[in-house]
Write a protein that holds these residues in place. Structure first.
Motif, short mmCIF file in Angstrom:
data_model
loop_
_atom_site.label_atom_id
_atom_site.label_comp_id
_atom_site.label_asym_id
_atom_site.label_seq_id
_atom_site.Cartn_x
_atom_site.Cartn_y
_atom_site.Cartn_z
N UNK A 51 0.72 -1.20 0.10
CA UNK A 51 -0.11 0.06 0.06
C UNK A 51 0.82 1.33 -0.07
N UNK A 52 0.24 2.17 -0.33
CA UNK A 52 0.97 3.62 -0.37
C UNK A 52 0.69 4.30 0.94
N UNK A 53 2.12 5.07 1.30
CA UNK A 53 1.89 5.99 2.53
C UNK A 53 1.85 7.41 2.02
N UNK A 54 1.37 8.22 2.81
CA UNK A 54 1.34 9.64 2.59
C UNK A 54 1.71 10.49 3.60
N UNK A 55 2.51 11.41 3.29
CA UNK A 55 3.08 12.43 4.41
C UNK A 55 2.87 13.78 3.84
N UNK A 56 2.12 14.39 4.66
CA UNK A 56 2.35 15.98 4.51
C UNK A 56 3.53 16.54 4.53
N UNK A 57 4.20 17.54 3.39
CA UNK A 57 5.18 17.75 3.29
C UNK A 57 5.20 19.39 2.95
N UNK A 58 6.21 20.23 2.95
CA UNK A 58 6.42 21.20 2.52
C UNK A 58 5.86 22.37 3.52
N UNK A 59 6.06 23.70 3.27
CA UNK A 59 5.63 24.48 4.38
C UNK A 59 4.51 25.26 3.59
N UNK A 60 3.80 24.84 2.48
CA UNK A 60 2.89 25.57 1.67
C UNK A 60 1.88 25.93 2.45
N UNK A 61 1.33 27.28 2.31
CA UNK A 61 0.27 27.78 3.01
C UNK A 61 -1.03 27.72 2.06
#
Length: 344
Positions: free
Chosen positions: A28-38
């Motif tokens: 399965x795929x794993x997801x991680x929120x990245x970056x500092x995008x607002x």
């Protein structure tokens, strides 16, 4: 956090979409929120074999019209694949209700250094900081040299003067997202409206070009990918250079919030950025002071919008923290100073 709990993504549905695109992955795929995008939310997607991709979606909650258009971003990135502008390749775009409730954009993962925190900026040698800094104006010149006919981007925006379009758009954004009265900003808006420079040739403009929105080579510091094309349009190329200067505080300036990276030793001065852009583009830079002031005005309005969105929907808060009223006031004051110097 398990992928099942990742905010804004249905992990199972995205996995099925990957399969439908013909993307080879070991689930399965794993997801991680990245970056500092607002603004648009960005996720690193990994499979069980360590392969990586990047997924983008609009922010959560109520959206201002056209502000977070990932489909438009996909169109621009696809058009730029045949040019010398370094960008990540688009692998898929979907708004299928079975997959997502908002458009999703899938891109290749470009490995490299993103200088988006002070700890990363401090970890670099002064030589590396300089190499990264000097690559930015040269990269901007490449963006502004894109052939609009060949890339099919002539219809990306109306050809009305860009300054008026920007003033109208961001003034409306200010009215919708402001949290308080700010007479100094209203006064600055009047000054900018009254002093619009003559429109030169329209080029592709990035719309939000700065240090945090590029990936750079671990070896040389050269820009290897320009990110965040959601505000890209056709307009005056000096607007991008003005924006870059607006996001480039010098030592002792307090316009940068938690990210005063460019004040560290090694990063080129604003004057050096301008000289490098001038050498790479050959453009007349007479009106640059106006665009620097407009850039600061726009950054102040964007920061106010981020502050408002974080108040309205706390889940939109990014790791970089939320702008403060003090920082926004400092941006407006700096813009007045730049406008004074430029005779605006």
């Amino acid at each position: 956090m398990s992928s099942a709990d990742i905010v804004g993504i249905d992990a199972g549905a995205v996995g099925r979409w990957f399969a439908s695109l013909g993307v080879d992955f070991a689930g399965p795929l794993a997801f991680e929120r990245i970056g500092l995008g607002q603004s648009n939310l960005t996720y690193l997607v990994k499979d069980q074999d360590g392969h990586r991709w990047v997924l983008r979606r609009p922010p959560l909650g109520h959206l201002l019209a056209s502000a977070h258009d990932v489909a438009r971003e996909a169109r621009i990135l696809t058009a730029l694949e045949s040019t010398v502008v370094p960008t990540p390749r688009v692998l898929g775009l979907t708004d299928e209700p079975a997959v997502t409730d908002v458009p999703l954009l899938l891109m290749e993962f470009v490995d490299g250094q993103v200088v988006d925190t002070m700890s990363i900026a401090r970890s670099l040698t002064p030589e590396r900081r300089r190499a990264i800094g000097m690559s930015l104006p040269r990269t901007l010149a490449k963006i502004h040299a894109v052939d609009l006919q060949v890339t099919g981007l002539t219809g990306l925006a109306g050809h009305k003067p860009y300054a008026q379009r920007q003033l109208k758009r961001w003034s409306a954004q200010w009215e919708r997202s402001r949290t308080r009265e700010l007479p100094a900003l209203e006064d600055l808006t009047r000054r900018l409206v009254a002093a619009v420079p003559e429109q030169r040739e329209p080029t592709l403009v990035h719309g939000d070009f700065h240090l945090r929105n590029v990936i750079t080579s671990y070896d040389t510091g050269e820009v290897t990918a320009v990110l965040d094309w959601e505000l890209s349009t056709l307009g005056d190329p000096l607007a991008d250079l003005g924006s870059l200067l607006a996001y480039w505080p010098a030592k002792g300036e307090n316009t940068s919030g938690d990210f005063a990276a460019t004040a560290l030793d090694g990063f080129p001065t604003r004057e050096e950025l301008v000289a490098a852009y001038s050498a790479a583009s050959g453009r007349d830079l007479t009106a640059l002071g106006y665009w620097h002031a407009l850039g600061l005005w726009k950054v102040a309005i964007i920061a106010e919008g981020v502050m408002r969105r974080a108040m309205d929907e706390p889940r939109n808060k990014a790791a970089s923290g939320t702008p403060t009223a003090e920082r926004i006031d400092a941006l407006v004051a700096k813009a007045h100073e730049v406008a004074d110097t430029a005779g605006v």
